[in-house]
Design an enzyme around this catalytic site. Structure first.
Site, PDB file in Angstrom:
ATOM      1  N   GLY A 217       0.836  -1.182   0.000  1.00 14.93           N
ATOM      2  CA  GLY A 217       0.000   0.000   0.000  1.00 14.93           C
ATOM      3  C   GLY A 217       0.877   1.239   0.000  1.00 14.93           C
ATOM      4  O   GLY A 217       2.039   1.210  -0.413  1.00 14.93           O
ATOM      5  N   GLY A 220       3.948   5.323   5.452  1.00 19.04           N
ATOM      6  CA  GLY A 220       5.196   5.091   6.155  1.00 19.04           C
ATOM      7  C   GLY A 220       5.552   3.622   6.279  1.00 19.04           C
ATOM      8  O   GLY A 220       6.735   3.251   6.247  1.00 19.04           O
ATOM      9  N   GLU A 242      -1.181  -2.544  -7.116  1.00 19.70           N
ATOM     10  CA  GLU A 242      -1.975  -1.476  -7.732  1.00 19.70           C
ATOM     11  C   GLU A 242      -1.207  -0.166  -7.747  1.00 19.70           C
ATOM     12  O   GLU A 242      -1.267   0.602  -8.708  1.00 19.70           O
ATOM     13  CB  GLU A 242      -3.309  -1.306  -6.995  1.00 19.70           C
ATOM     14  N   GLY A 341      -7.426  -1.483  -3.074  1.00 22.47           N
ATOM     15  CA  GLY A 341      -7.321  -2.902  -3.388  1.00 22.47           C
ATOM     16  C   GLY A 341      -7.143  -3.791  -2.180  1.00 22.47           C
ATOM     17  O   GLY A 341      -6.899  -4.991  -2.330  1.00 22.47           O
TER      18      GLY A 341
END
EC number: 2.8.3.-
Length: 445
Positions: A217, A220, A242, A341
């Protein structure tokens, strides 16, 4: 055919192109770096002539003039499939409405259900064959073009050409073309991780093996993971994600990315749908044959992901409750981001027995007054949006360890999640678990 003549016949000023929008229309803008800034400005200038114009997009990073010039939303309504920082601020002002979705289904939403009167997207300059490239913002663009009544392309001279699937559109399909000067591309630097994120990253990377194909994703946590992998002994890693973020560049520079273990699923290719990061990342993907920018219904397809051996999915969330429900897109009723996603990759993670799906979060957060709160909640009662249902919760990670919730009963989940909580909140969570009848009395305290 002389494509340059055809191009010139369709060339319009932004103001001329904006004239095609009518009151009541649905207009789709390109996402992220494909956002059409010139058209947005021209459309905003027409606000006094228009009413009830609905605009859809996602991941907008630059000032959206149809919102900024219409602060009471009397003429335009902006709708986002997935919010990031700027859109979140618009939402707080009532100028951005969220559209719930499952990301892998987004192209089919358009092809099966949605109306697009006008589609406007930023693209690269046309090549000698008459093709424009969607650059780093593929996502659902082709599906929007397929159903749009009018297609307008805004040529952005700053966008790099990126290899991919369904990442081009031909001049013969286009109704109008806009040209003009653009500012530089929006950059997002890596986030410096704190000790908690680094500790969580260590726990996850310790469970990874050579040849892993990684989905990350944004934020941090993935940046910490990328740096840690770059310094590790791991090798022959792959990319299927993605969002292509800066963490992957760190791995690439350390020689970790080969994509050689992907076999029949784009072997040798780094697959992504949107690139999100620094200029160095953009330069890496530019005209790079090892890169494949693909539509989201391919990247997030469950059958595709399920065929990738040693797949590792790593995402973050905002909070989880003792039932295993995961919230990754809102804090109470305040919208933060979107489903993205995450649910796709959690679902796909079960398909291959060698796959791993991690959801990571710090055990606590500190509010503006300096008060410490647990991110592991007894229940969600403040209107929090549930991103991942408890039936699809998988491996949760905090700085206090890793617990797999798959197949666990309600009392097992409560025990596992309390073990991941900050020690200062464990007794309180146990009492809450008793009240909602998910605590087994024989559990150890």
């Amino acid at each position: 055919m002389n494509y340059r003549e055809l191009y010139n016949s369709k060339l319009k000023t932004p103001s001329e192109a904006a004239q095609v929008v009518k009151s009541g229309d649905w207009v789709d803008f390109g996402c992220y770096q494909g956002f059409p800034t010139l058209f947005d400005e021209a459309l905003a200038a027409r606000k006094a002539e228009l009413e009830d114009v609905k605009v859809r997009a996602l991941l907008i990073t630059k000032p959206l003039q149809i919102a900024e010039q219409d602060p009471d939303a009397e003429h335009f309504t902006y709708n986002s499939w997935h919010m990031i920082g700027y859109e979140r601020k618009l939402s707080d002002r009532g100028l951005c409405k969220f559209i719930p979705m499952v990301f892998r289904n987004l192209p089919d939403y358009y092809r099966r259900f949605l109306t697009v009167n006008v589609a406007v997207m930023g693209v690269t300059p046309m090549d000698e064959h008459g093709y424009f490239n969607m650059s780093m913002s593929n996502s659902h663009a082709r599906a929007v073009f397929d159903v749009a009544d009018i297609i307008i392309l805004e040529v952005n001279e700053k966008l790099p050409f990126v290899h991919g699937l369904e990442n081009t559109i031909h001049i013969s399909e286009v109704d109008m073309v806009i040209e003009g000067e653009h500012e530089g591309l929006t950059e997002f630097p890596s986030i410096v991780a704190g000790p908690v994120e680094e500790q969580i990253a260590e726990s996850i990377v310790d469970r990874m093996t050579n040849g892993a194909c990684i989905q990350l994703g944004v934020g941090g946590m993935p940046d910490a993971i990328g740096k840690l992998i770059a310094e590790s002994e791991l090798k022959d890693l792959g990319i299927h994600t993605e969002l292509l973020v800066n963490a992957y560049l760190d791995m690439h520079k350390a020689g970790k990315i080969t994509n050689l273990n992907k076999h029949d699923i784009m072997r040798g290719k780094s697959v992504f749908s949107i690139a999100h990061g620094t200029k160095e990342l953009f330069d890496w993907v530019s005209d790079n044959p090892s890169m494949c920018c693909a539509p989201i219904n391919y990247v997030n397809d469950l059958s595709v992901i399920g065929e990738i051996d040693n797949f590792v999915s790593i995402n973050s969330c905002i909070a989880v409750d003792l039932f295993g429900q995961i919230s990754a897109e809102s804090a109470g009723t305040r919208h933060i981001s979107g489903t993205g996603g995450q649910l796709d990759f959690l679902t796909a993670g079960f398909k291959n027995p060698r796959a791993q799906s991690f959801i990571a979060l710090p055990s606590t957060y500190t509010d503006k007054k300096g008060n410490l709160h647990s991110n592991i909640k007894p229940t969600f009662t403040g209107g929090d949006i549930i991103t991942d249902p408890r039936s699809q919760a998988y491996t949760m990670v905090t700085e206090y360890g890793i617990e797999n919730l798959a197949g666990a009963s309600v009392w097992e989940r409560a025990e596992k999640l309390i073990n991941l909580a900050h020690p200062d909140f464990r007794e309180e969570l146990i009492e809450s678990a008793k009240k909602v009848n998910v605590w087994r009395q024989s559990n150890k305290r």
